[in-house]
Design an enzyme around this catalytic site. Structure first.
Site, PDB file in Angstrom:
ATOM      1  N   LYS A   3       2.768  -2.402  -8.217  1.00 39.15           N
ATOM      2  CA  LYS A   3       4.156  -2.191  -8.635  1.00 39.15           C
ATOM      3  C   LYS A   3       5.140  -2.951  -7.777  1.00 39.15           C
ATOM      4  O   LYS A   3       6.091  -3.533  -8.272  1.00 39.15           O
ATOM      5  CB  LYS A   3       4.463  -0.691  -8.602  1.00 39.15           C
ATOM      6  CG  LYS A   3       5.879  -0.328  -9.023  1.00 39.15           C
ATOM      7  CD  LYS A   3       6.123  -0.698 -10.468  1.00 39.15           C
ATOM      8  CE  LYS A   3       7.538  -0.381 -10.911  1.00 39.15           C
ATOM      9  NZ  LYS A   3       7.857  -1.090 -12.175  1.00 39.15           N
ATOM     10  N   LYS A  62       5.506  -9.410 -20.385  1.00 43.39           N
ATOM     11  CA  LYS A  62       5.071  -8.031 -20.661  1.00 43.39           C
ATOM     12  C   LYS A  62       3.708  -8.026 -21.335  1.00 43.39           C
ATOM     13  O   LYS A  62       2.819  -7.276 -20.976  1.00 43.39           O
ATOM     14  CB  LYS A  62       6.121  -7.407 -21.573  1.00 43.39           C
ATOM     15  CG  LYS A  62       6.622  -6.063 -21.353  1.00 43.39           C
ATOM     16  CD  LYS A  62       7.375  -5.649 -20.146  1.00 43.39           C
ATOM     17  CE  LYS A  62       7.024  -6.199 -18.836  1.00 43.39           C
ATOM     18  NZ  LYS A  62       8.089  -6.187 -17.860  1.00 43.39           N
ATOM     19  N   ARG A  94       1.675   1.662  -5.839  1.00 43.50           N
ATOM     20  CA  ARG A  94       1.859   0.687  -4.763  1.00 43.50           C
ATOM     21  C   ARG A  94       0.570  -0.076  -4.451  1.00 43.50           C
ATOM     22  O   ARG A  94       0.564  -0.989  -3.631  1.00 43.50           O
ATOM     23  CB  ARG A  94       2.327   1.409  -3.488  1.00 43.50           C
ATOM     24  CG  ARG A  94       3.620   2.166  -3.652  1.00 43.50           C
ATOM     25  CD  ARG A  94       4.009   2.805  -2.347  1.00 43.50           C
ATOM     26  NE  ARG A  94       4.237   1.802  -1.332  1.00 43.50           N
ATOM     27  CZ  ARG A  94       5.362   1.133  -1.167  1.00 43.50           C
ATOM     28  NH1 ARG A  94       6.383   1.364  -1.965  1.00 43.50           N
ATOM     29  NH2 ARG A  94       5.478   0.246  -0.214  1.00 43.50           N
ATOM     30  N   CYS A 127       0.857  -1.177   0.000  1.00 47.50           N
ATOM     31  CA  CYS A 127       0.000   0.000   0.000  1.00 47.50           C
ATOM     32  C   CYS A 127       0.901   1.238   0.000  1.00 47.50           C
ATOM     33  O   CYS A 127       2.112   1.119   0.200  1.00 47.50           O
ATOM     34  CB  CYS A 127      -0.840   0.041   1.271  1.00 47.50           C
ATOM     35  SG  CYS A 127      -1.733  -1.485   1.554  1.00 47.50           S
ATOM     36  N   TRP A 137      -3.710  -1.985  -1.543  1.00 50.28           N
ATOM     37  CA  TRP A 137      -3.702  -3.188  -2.384  1.00 50.28           C
ATOM     38  C   TRP A 137      -4.018  -4.320  -1.422  1.00 50.28           C
ATOM     39  O   TRP A 137      -3.225  -4.657  -0.550  1.00 50.28           O
ATOM     40  CB  TRP A 137      -2.322  -3.366  -3.013  1.00 50.28           C
ATOM     41  CG  TRP A 137      -2.263  -4.469  -4.009  1.00 50.28           C
ATOM     42  CD1 TRP A 137      -2.846  -4.501  -5.251  1.00 50.28           C
ATOM     43  CD2 TRP A 137      -1.545  -5.700  -3.879  1.00 50.28           C
ATOM     44  NE1 TRP A 137      -2.541  -5.676  -5.878  1.00 50.28           N
ATOM     45  CE2 TRP A 137      -1.754  -6.433  -5.078  1.00 50.28           C
ATOM     46  CE3 TRP A 137      -0.764  -6.266  -2.889  1.00 50.28           C
ATOM     47  CZ2 TRP A 137      -1.194  -7.688  -5.286  1.00 50.28           C
ATOM     48  CZ3 TRP A 137      -0.211  -7.512  -3.103  1.00 50.28           C
ATOM     49  CH2 TRP A 137      -0.418  -8.207  -4.289  1.00 50.28           C
ATOM     50  N   ASN A 153       0.939  -0.208   5.990  1.00 46.11           N
ATOM     51  CA  ASN A 153       1.395  -0.933   4.803  1.00 46.11           C
ATOM     52  C   ASN A 153       2.154  -2.154   5.309  1.00 46.11           C
ATOM     53  O   ASN A 153       3.123  -1.999   6.046  1.00 46.11           O
ATOM     54  CB  ASN A 153       2.321  -0.018   3.983  1.00 46.11           C
ATOM     55  CG  ASN A 153       3.062  -0.762   2.894  1.00 46.11           C
ATOM     56  OD1 ASN A 153       2.547  -1.712   2.327  1.00 46.11           O
ATOM     57  ND2 ASN A 153       4.275  -0.330   2.604  1.00 46.11           N
ATOM     58  N   GLY A 154       1.701  -3.342   4.939  1.00 41.46           N
ATOM     59  CA  GLY A 154       2.396  -4.560   5.382  1.00 41.46           C
ATOM     60  C   GLY A 154       1.404  -5.581   5.899  1.00 41.46           C
ATOM     61  O   GLY A 154       0.211  -5.529   5.557  1.00 41.46           O
ATOM     62  N   HIS A 174       7.830 -30.936 -27.830  1.00 37.11           N
ATOM     63  CA  HIS A 174       7.542 -31.876 -26.747  1.00 37.11           C
ATOM     64  C   HIS A 174       6.165 -31.640 -26.144  1.00 37.11           C
ATOM     65  O   HIS A 174       5.909 -32.039 -25.007  1.00 37.11           O
ATOM     66  CB  HIS A 174       8.633 -31.796 -25.678  1.00 37.11           C
ATOM     67  CG  HIS A 174       9.970 -32.212 -26.219  1.00 37.11           C
ATOM     68  ND1 HIS A 174      10.278 -33.519 -26.508  1.00 37.11           N
ATOM     69  CD2 HIS A 174      11.050 -31.475 -26.600  1.00 37.11           C
ATOM     70  CE1 HIS A 174      11.496 -33.589 -27.012  1.00 37.11           C
ATOM     71  NE2 HIS A 174      11.989 -32.349 -27.084  1.00 37.11           N
ATOM     72  N   GLU A 206       0.846  -9.218 -18.852  1.00 39.91           N
ATOM     73  CA  GLU A 206       0.472  -8.393 -17.712  1.00 39.91           C
ATOM     74  C   GLU A 206      -0.255  -7.110 -18.075  1.00 39.91           C
ATOM     75  O   GLU A 206      -1.080  -6.640 -17.307  1.00 39.91           O
ATOM     76  CB  GLU A 206       1.666  -8.104 -16.782  1.00 39.91           C
ATOM     77  CG  GLU A 206       2.716  -7.183 -17.315  1.00 39.91           C
ATOM     78  CD  GLU A 206       3.761  -6.823 -16.241  1.00 39.91           C
ATOM     79  OE1 GLU A 206       4.885  -6.532 -16.641  1.00 39.91           O
ATOM     80  OE2 GLU A 206       3.452  -6.813 -15.039  1.00 39.91           O
ATOM     81  N   GLU A 235      10.599 -12.708 -20.994  1.00 31.59           N
ATOM     82  CA  GLU A 235      10.250 -11.336 -20.606  1.00 31.59           C
ATOM     83  C   GLU A 235       9.205 -10.748 -21.564  1.00 31.59           C
ATOM     84  O   GLU A 235       8.263 -10.085 -21.130  1.00 31.59           O
ATOM     85  CB  GLU A 235      11.524 -10.473 -20.560  1.00 31.59           C
ATOM     86  CG  GLU A 235      11.314  -8.996 -20.272  1.00 31.59           C
ATOM     87  CD  GLU A 235      10.568  -8.696 -18.974  1.00 31.59           C
ATOM     88  OE1 GLU A 235      10.318  -9.614 -18.178  1.00 31.59           O
ATOM     89  OE2 GLU A 235      10.194  -7.532 -18.787  1.00 31.59           O
TER      90      GLU A 235
HETATM   91  O1  M6R Z   1      10.626  -4.620  -7.560  1.00 31.59           O
HETATM   92  P1  M6R Z   1      11.006  -5.960  -8.051  1.00 31.59           P
HETATM   93  O2  M6R Z   1      11.944  -5.930  -9.201  1.00 31.59           O
HETATM   94  O3  M6R Z   1      11.513  -6.866  -6.982  1.00 31.59           O
HETATM   95  O4  M6R Z   1       9.653  -6.594  -8.586  1.00 31.59           O
HETATM   96  C1  M6R Z   1       9.610  -7.906  -9.047  1.00 31.59           C
HETATM   97  C2  M6R Z   1       8.365  -8.170  -9.846  1.00 31.59           C
HETATM   98  O5  M6R Z   1       7.222  -7.986  -9.053  1.00 31.59           O
HETATM   99  C3  M6R Z   1       8.264  -7.272 -11.074  1.00 31.59           C
HETATM  100  O6  M6R Z   1       9.386  -7.387 -11.889  1.00 31.59           O
HETATM  101  C4  M6R Z   1       7.002  -7.634 -11.893  1.00 31.59           C
HETATM  102  O7  M6R Z   1       7.146  -8.887 -12.458  1.00 31.59           O
HETATM  103  C5  M6R Z   1       6.756  -6.568 -12.972  1.00 31.59           C
HETATM  104  N1  M6R Z   1       5.399  -6.130 -12.909  1.00 31.59           N
HETATM  105  C6  M6R Z   1       6.913  -7.046 -14.357  1.00 31.59           C
HETATM  106  O8  M6R Z   1       6.720  -6.043 -15.298  1.00 31.59           O
END
Ligand code: M6R
Length: 609
Positions: free
Chosen positions: A604, A486, A27, A2, A74, A100-101, A505, A489, A482
Site C-alpha cells: 500500500k 487500476k 503495508r 512493513c 514487505w 520498518n525502513g 504513431h 495492478e 489511471e
Molecule cells: O501513498 P501514495 O499516494 O504516495 O502512493 C503512491 C502510489 O504508490 C499509489 O498511488 C499506487 O500507485 C497505488 N497502488 C495505485 O492504486
C-alpha cells in the site's frame, strides 16, 4: 515497507500483536513474526507468507507473555523467507527488534560486528540493529539504544525489547510512521492507527528523532538530544468501523462505494455557501504570494501522479500558471529547475511514499514553496510541507487507490479555483459554475454506483483478454492512465493508456480483431478528434467500449458498448469517468480470482526507494 506493533500490559500480548498486524498487512504481507517475553526468555515465532501461516503456527504452539513486538514485512533487503522475517535478534536471543525502513549503512556496521565475533543469521539490514544493542548494552537499555541510533543512518521505525529489562519497550522513528496507543494500565505501539483503534483512541504520534520508553503505565518521550518532549494526545475520531470492511467483500469495493462521502467530506467547509470562492483556511495565501508563483511543479507516484496530471490541466487552464508534472523518483534526480518562485505540490495518499518525501525535501532545499495534498494527518509528507491540504477520504486500506484518487482530483480542482480566484484569472460566473458542479459530484457518483451490472458484465466478458487499451484526449487521457493502472495492478491484465491521437504513431499496430479498447470521450472540445481515433481502432476490428456523457447519442454509432456518466462540466468529468474504470478493474480482478486487496508484488505504501 512493513508494519510494526508492540504491546505491554496485563493481558496476553500475542492476541493484540496478531490482531494489530492483520490491520497493517496493507503495508506489506510477504512474511510476519512476533516475539514475546514469557517471564524468563524471549520467544520468537516467524514465518514467510501471509499472517495466516504465522497464526497457524501460534495455534500449534502459543507464545505466552505480557510484553511483545510484531512485524509484517514487505521485503527490501533479503528475499522473503523465514530467517529474513522479523523480529530479529542478537547472538544471544536476548535483544529483539522490529524495523520498518532501510538502514543505509548496514553493510559497514555488519562487517564491523562480524569482525568482533557477532554471528548473523539473515540477509537483512535490520538484523544489524539487534547486534548493535547487544554490543552496547552495559546494564542500561535506553543508553544502548541511544548509542545505536547515533550510529545508524537511513529511514526507520523501530521497536526494541530485551529480556534484561522486560518492563519496557523502546521505540523510535525517522522518516517512517509510528504511533503509541495510550491504554489504561497498558500501552500499544503501531505503524498506523487501524492497528490500535480497537483498543484505544488516545495516541501519541511520534516525530522524527523522538524516542519513547513505553511501560504498561507510562510513556516517556525524548528528542535526539535526550530532552523530554511534552507530547500532545491526538484523539482519533474515526469510528472503528471506518478501518474495517463493513460488509463489503473487499476493501476496494468498500472504498469505491465510500467515494460520495469521501468527496463530500473533502469539500465540506471549503466551498463558500454562495459558490463565489473556495475557502482554504489551511492556506490563507494572499494575492501577492500567489502573484509571485511563476511556475508550479506537481510531483507524486502512481495514482497520485495521475491526479497530478489532471491538476496540471486544471491549474494551467484556470490559473494560467505553467505546470510541470513529474514522477517523484525522476524529479529528484533530474536537477529540477525549481526556485523560490515555484510552488511545488506533492500528492500522496499515505503521505509516507519515500520518493515523494525525498522529492519534497529536494524542492525545499531549492527554495520552493511546498504544498502537500495528502490523506493522512500527521504523515511525514504533511509534516515536511509548508502547507497541507488534507483529502478527507478516511483510511484507504486496499492497495489499489480509489477514493484517495477522486478526493485528490477534487482537491486539485478546489486548489485551482482558489489560486485562480487570487490571480483573477477566472470569471465570477465560471467560478460559480465550477463550484456548483463540485457540489453535485457526491450525488452523481452515488447515482453511478447504484447500477453497476452492465460494467460487471463487460468485466466478465473481457476479463480474460490478454491486452486492453485505454485511449482519450486531454483530461480523458489523464483518466485513461489511471484506468489502465487500476486494471493492471489488480487483475494482472496487460493494459496500456494512450493519448488517442498518438496511437497511429506505433501502437495502432497492436490493435487487432477483438482487442478491447476503452475510449473516453467526455471532453467536448476534442470530441470530434476522439471519434476519429475510435474509428481508427474500429477499422482494425477492436471491440470498443466508449465512456461518454449522458445524452451523447453520436458515440453509439461508432462503439460496441457505451458507459454513460452523468452530464457534468468538462473539468469535473474525470472525477466521474474514473468510477466505471475502477469498477471494471475491480470486477475483472474478481472474475479472474485475483487477490483484489493485496495484489502480488505490491504494497500500500512504498516507503523505500
Ligand atoms: O501513498 P501514495 O499516494 O504516495 O502512493 C503512491 C502510489 O504508490 C499509489 O498511488 C499506487 O500507485 C497505488 N497502488 C495505485 O492504486
Amino acid at each position: 515497507m512493513c508494519g510494526i506493533v508492540g504491546y505491554i500490559g496485563p493481558e496476553q500480548a500475542s492476541p493484540f500483536l496478531i490482531e494489530g498486524l492483520s490491520k497493517l498487512e496493507y503495508r506489506g504481507y510477504d512474511s510476519a513474526g512476533i516475539a514475546v517475553f514469557d517471564g524468563n526468555e524471549v520467544h520468537n515465532k516467524k514465518s514467510v507468507g501471509r499472517l495466516g501461516i504465522l497464526k497457524k503456527k501460534l495455534e500449534q504452539s502459543p507464545l505466552e507473555g505480557h510484553i511483545g513486538i510484531g512485524h509484517t514485512r514487505w521485503a527490501t533487503h533479503g528475499r522473503p523467507s523465514d530467517v529474513n522475517s522479523h523480529p530479529h535478534t542478537d547472538c544471544t536471543g536476548n535483544f529483539v527488534v522490529v524495523h520498518n525502513g532501510i538502514i543505509e549503512n548496514y553493510m559497514h556496521l555488519k562487517e564491523r560486528l562480524i569482525s568482533k565475533g557477532h554471528v548473523f543469521t539473515s540477509e537483512t539490514d535490520s538484523e544489524v540493529v539487534a547486534h548493535l544493542v547487544e554490543e552496547y548494552y552495559e546494564g542500561d537499555f535506553e543508553a544502548a539504544v541511544k548509542k545505536v541510533l547515533s550510529e545508524i543512518t537511513g529511514s526507520y521505525a523501530l521497536v526494541f525489547m530485551t529480556k534484561h529489562e522486560p518492563e519496557k519497550l523502546i521505540c523510535t522513528k525517522q522518516d517512517n510512521p509510528l504511533v503509541i496507543g495510550l491504554g489504561q494500565g497498558e500501552n500499544f505501539i503501531a505503524s498506523d492507527i487501524p492497528a490500535i483503534i480497537q483498543r484505544t483512541r488516545k495516541t501519541y504520534i511520534l516525530s522524527d528523532g523522538e524516542m519513547a520508553v513505553v511501560t504498561k503505565d507510562s510513556v516517556w518521550v525524548t528528542n535526539r538530544q535526550g530532552v523530554p518532549v511534552n507530547k500532545k494526545v491526538f484523539e482519533v475520531n474515526w469510528d472503528a468501523e471506518a478501518a474495517e470492511k463493513g460488509g463489503y467483500e473487499h476493501f476496494m469495493s468498500k472504498e469505491i462505494y465510500e467515494q460520495p462521502k469521501a468527496i463530500r467530506e473533502t469539500m465540506s467547509s471549503r466551498l463558500a455557501t454562495n459558490n463565489s470562492k473556495i475557502i482554504f483556511d489551511e492556506l490563507k495565501w494572499n494575492r501577492e504570494e500567489v502573484a509571485a508563483i511563476r511556475k508550479v511543479v506537481i510531483v507524486a507516484c502512481g495514482t497520485a501522479y495521475h491526479a497530478g496530471i489532471v491538476g496540471k490541466y486544471y491549474i494551467e487552464s484556470m490559473a494560467r500558471i505553467p505546470v510541470e508534472v513529474d514522477v517523484a523518483s525522476e524529479f529528484r534526480y533530474r536537477q529540477p529547475l525549481v526556485d523560490e518562485h515555484t510552488l511545488a505540490i506533492f500528492v500522496s495518499q499515505s503521505g509516507e511514499t519515500l520518493d515523494t518525501l525525498a522529492a519534497m525535501k529536494e524542492a525545499k532545499r531549492l527554495g520552493a514553496k511546498t504544498l502537500a495534498v495528502t490523506n493522512v494527518v500527521g504523515s511525514s509528507i504533511s509534516r515536511e510541507a509548508d502547507n497541507t491540504i488534507l483529502t478527507w477520504a478516511g483510511p484507504e486500506i486496499a492497495v489499489a487507490s480509489t477514493k484517495a484518487y477522486t478526493t485528490q482530483l477534487v482537491s486539485m480542482a478546489m486548489l485551482s479555483i482558489y489560486i485562480a480566484g487570487l490571480k483573477g484569472t477566472l470569471s465570477e460566473e465560471r467560478t460559480h459554475e465550477l463550484i456548483a458542479g463540485l457540489r453535485n459530484l457526491p450525488g452523481q457518483v452515488h447515482e453511478m454506483l447504484e447500477d453497476v451490472e452492465e460494467i460487471k458484465t463487460f468485466a466478465q466478458q473481457y476479463g480474460f483478454n490478454e491486452d486492453v487499451f485505454f485511449i482519450g484526449r486531454s483530461l480523458d487521457y489523464a483518466v485513461a492512465l489511471e484506468g489502465s493502472l487500476k486494471l493492471k495492478e489488480i487483475s494482472y491484465i496487460h493494459a496500456e493508456a494512450y493519448a488517442a491521437g498518438e496511437l497511429k504513431h506505433g501502437t495502432l499496430a497492436l490493435i487487432i480483431e477483438g482487442v478491447p479498447v476503452i475510449a473516453l470521450a467526455t471532453q467536448h472540445d476534442v470530441y470530434e478528434k476522439t471519434l476519429s481515433n475510435i474509428k481508427e481502432v474500429k477499422a482494425r476490428d477492436a471491440v470498443v467500449i466508449g465512456v461518454a456523457m449522458q445524452g451523447d447519442d453520436e458515440i453509439k454509432k461508432y462503439v460496441d458498448h457505451t458507459i454513460f456518466i452523468p452530464k457534468v462540466d468538462k473539468f469535473l468529468a474525470p472525477i466521474l469517468a474514473v468510477i466505471p474504470l475502477q469498477l471494471l478493474a475491480y470486477y475483472a480482478a474478481v472474475t479472474r480470482g485475483c487477490d483484489v486487496d493485496k495484489p502480488r508484488n505490491l504494497a500500500k505504501s512504498v516507503t523505500v526507494e
